[in-house]
Design a protein around this motif. Sequence first.
Motif, short mmCIF file in Angstrom:
data_model
loop_
_atom_site.label_atom_id
_atom_site.label_comp_id
_atom_site.label_asym_id
_atom_site.label_seq_id
_atom_site.Cartn_x
_atom_site.Cartn_y
_atom_site.Cartn_z
N THR A 241 0.84 -1.20 0.00
CA THR A 241 0.00 0.00 0.00
C THR A 241 0.88 1.25 0.00
O THR A 241 1.89 1.32 0.71
CB THR A 241 -0.91 0.01 1.24
OG1 THR A 241 -1.66 -1.21 1.27
CG2 THR A 241 -1.86 1.20 1.20
N ALA A 242 0.48 2.24 -0.77
CA ALA A 242 1.26 3.48 -0.87
C ALA A 242 1.26 4.22 0.46
O ALA A 242 0.28 4.18 1.21
CB ALA A 242 0.69 4.38 -1.97
N ASP A 247 5.86 13.96 3.22
CA ASP A 247 7.31 14.02 3.23
C ASP A 247 7.88 13.42 1.95
O ASP A 247 7.15 12.84 1.14
CB ASP A 247 7.91 13.33 4.47
CG ASP A 247 7.60 11.85 4.53
OD1 ASP A 247 7.74 11.18 3.49
OD2 ASP A 247 7.21 11.35 5.59
N GLU A 248 9.20 13.58 1.79
CA GLU A 248 9.83 13.20 0.53
C GLU A 248 9.71 11.72 0.23
O GLU A 248 9.51 11.32 -0.93
CB GLU A 248 11.31 13.62 0.56
CG GLU A 248 11.56 15.10 0.53
CD GLU A 248 11.38 15.80 1.86
OE1 GLU A 248 11.61 17.01 1.94
OE2 GLU A 248 10.97 15.14 2.85
N ILE A 249 9.82 10.88 1.27
CA ILE A 249 9.73 9.42 1.04
C ILE A 249 8.32 9.05 0.61
O ILE A 249 8.13 8.22 -0.30
CB ILE A 249 10.14 8.66 2.31
CG1 ILE A 249 11.63 8.91 2.62
CG2 ILE A 249 9.89 7.17 2.16
CD1 ILE A 249 12.13 8.21 3.85
N ALA A 250 7.31 9.65 1.26
CA ALA A 250 5.92 9.36 0.88
C ALA A 250 5.66 9.79 -0.56
O ALA A 250 5.04 9.06 -1.34
CB ALA A 250 4.97 10.07 1.84
N ASP A 253 7.34 7.34 -2.87
CA ASP A 253 6.58 6.09 -2.95
C ASP A 253 5.32 6.27 -3.78
O ASP A 253 4.97 5.40 -4.59
CB ASP A 253 6.23 5.60 -1.54
CG ASP A 253 5.53 4.26 -1.55
OD1 ASP A 253 6.15 3.27 -1.98
OD2 ASP A 253 4.36 4.19 -1.13
N GLN A 254 4.65 7.40 -3.59
CA GLN A 254 3.44 7.66 -4.38
C GLN A 254 3.78 7.76 -5.86
O GLN A 254 3.05 7.24 -6.72
CB GLN A 254 2.77 8.94 -3.88
CG GLN A 254 2.19 8.82 -2.47
CD GLN A 254 1.97 10.16 -1.79
OE1 GLN A 254 2.07 11.21 -2.42
NE2 GLN A 254 1.68 10.14 -0.50
N GLN A 258 2.53 5.37 -8.91
CA GLN A 258 1.97 5.92 -10.14
C GLN A 258 2.75 5.42 -11.36
O GLN A 258 2.15 5.04 -12.38
CB GLN A 258 1.99 7.45 -10.09
CG GLN A 258 1.36 8.11 -11.31
CD GLN A 258 1.39 9.62 -11.20
OE1 GLN A 258 1.82 10.18 -10.19
NE2 GLN A 258 0.92 10.30 -12.23
N MET A 259 4.09 5.40 -11.23
CA MET A 259 4.91 4.90 -12.33
C MET A 259 4.61 3.42 -12.60
O MET A 259 4.52 2.99 -13.75
CB MET A 259 6.39 5.08 -11.99
CG MET A 259 7.33 4.60 -13.08
SD MET A 259 9.00 4.32 -12.47
CE MET A 259 8.74 2.87 -11.45
N ALA A 260 4.47 2.63 -11.51
CA ALA A 260 4.19 1.21 -11.67
C ALA A 260 2.86 1.00 -12.39
O ALA A 260 2.74 0.11 -13.25
CB ALA A 260 4.17 0.53 -10.30
#
Length: 512
Positions: A241-242, A247-250, A253-254, A258-260
């Motif tokens: 789960t995203a 923050d930068e890590i979130a 990951d988001q 989206q890329m995936a």
Amino acid sequence: MISPFSKFFSRLTLAQQIRFFVGFLLSLEIAFVAILGWQVVLANQEADLEERHRKIVADTQSLQNMVYECVQSLGSYAKTREKSYSEEFDVKSAKILKTLDELKKMLGNNPKRQAILKRIDKSLRTGVAVLIEGRHKFESEGPVEALKSLSASKNLLTPVFKQLLIDVADLQTEEQKIISKIPHRQKSLRGVIISLLLVGLVGNILLAIALARFFSRAITSRLALMVDNTERFKRGSELNTAFTGVDEIAKLDQSFHQMAEEVAEAQRMKQTFVAMISHDLRTPLTSVNGYLQLLADGVFGEINDKVKTGAQKSGRNVDRLIRLINDLLDLEKMEAGKMQMAPKAIYIENAIEKSIESVQEFADSHKVSLVMSETDLEVLADPDRIVQVLINLISNAVKFSPPGESVEVSAAAKDQIVEISIQDHGRGVPEKFKTTIFEKYKQVEKDDGTKKGGTGLGLPICKMIVEQLGGQIGVESEEGKGSRFWFTLPRISGEVLEIKQIEATGSTNEKT
């Protein structure tokens, strides 16, 4: 359930979180330094207090000495009439009064000690006044009368000095009581300071550990999940789960999710496209190619040379499209891991012979001779796929060789591998293309695909096949002097070959 603390931090970027913690730590450090500084101030005050009370004791003791010195100076003056003794008396008496004024300031507003000092002051001023009056008599009377006056002054001063001694002793006793309590308070303050230092040290260590754990759990745990997501992405599995938050890590990951999703959508479109190519293009193109071939061969009747030439040219173009489709399908299977390899022990000479037979007609049309060196080396490989690699490399060498030249194919053992070489004498490969030509759709010149009939996928397919079989592929070339394409395969000795064949079939196979 998410705590309010976690909710608060989920709305902060990493930079904001770091600034928050730095500000929090600085606030704690400032408060700690302020408390520690206040304790140091109190300790200094206690030291100053002890010094002041010790000075009070010393000054009261010196008062007694100065009184005795005044009496002695006055007695000497009465006996000798030397003016220096009278001046000394004036200095001592003035010093007594000055010391009394200093004591009043140092004692402060303490009623008990001020009362004692008041009695001392009265006694001393009375005594000094008596002594001064006695000196005046010394100066106005004769020696005999002066001695009598001195004796009378002593009688007047005796009760005064006795009371003075009592009051000085009382004042010193009070001061000693205060002094005796100061070391205990100083010890307590030192204990508090040491405790504060220890608490500060331990607190800083615990706080550093807590912050390290917080950031390690908040950052490394999420990075670990992102690493797991990359592995899942590679396998094509469902992602975790995203992360929520800003923050930068979130955000990273988001963006990764989206890329995936975009890659998955592109993959689905690619599969649809490949399926369309496989089912909707290859079959009709094969039919068209067959029809054009029959037309050029005159099966449907005699045709003029212009139509025949046009049919042959169209046939070649359709044939190139079919090869491109086949290459695309092969590449798709390899990238998806769906192309199965069946490696077994083979004589590489057999694979080379089959490849040359397949390319011979093409080489004859280009007036290029094919030369093969004899070898009895055995390798572990998929025979069909190795023939595919060899045909591709040999046909490329033929395409880029001038008429009248030759293409030499050879194999040589190097430790535990066998290196197969395809040498041509064509234009060569420029240095900057020696690695990129093994990438998809990369060719040395832009019009090679049109003039030479290439698809730009042959070498990438060769690379994937060779690497899946545990080998390597490369090129050595010098512009204008030809190229040597080579690839390696695992070598099998006779003894190892026999063991592998027994394991695979239960008996020794004959030469493949």
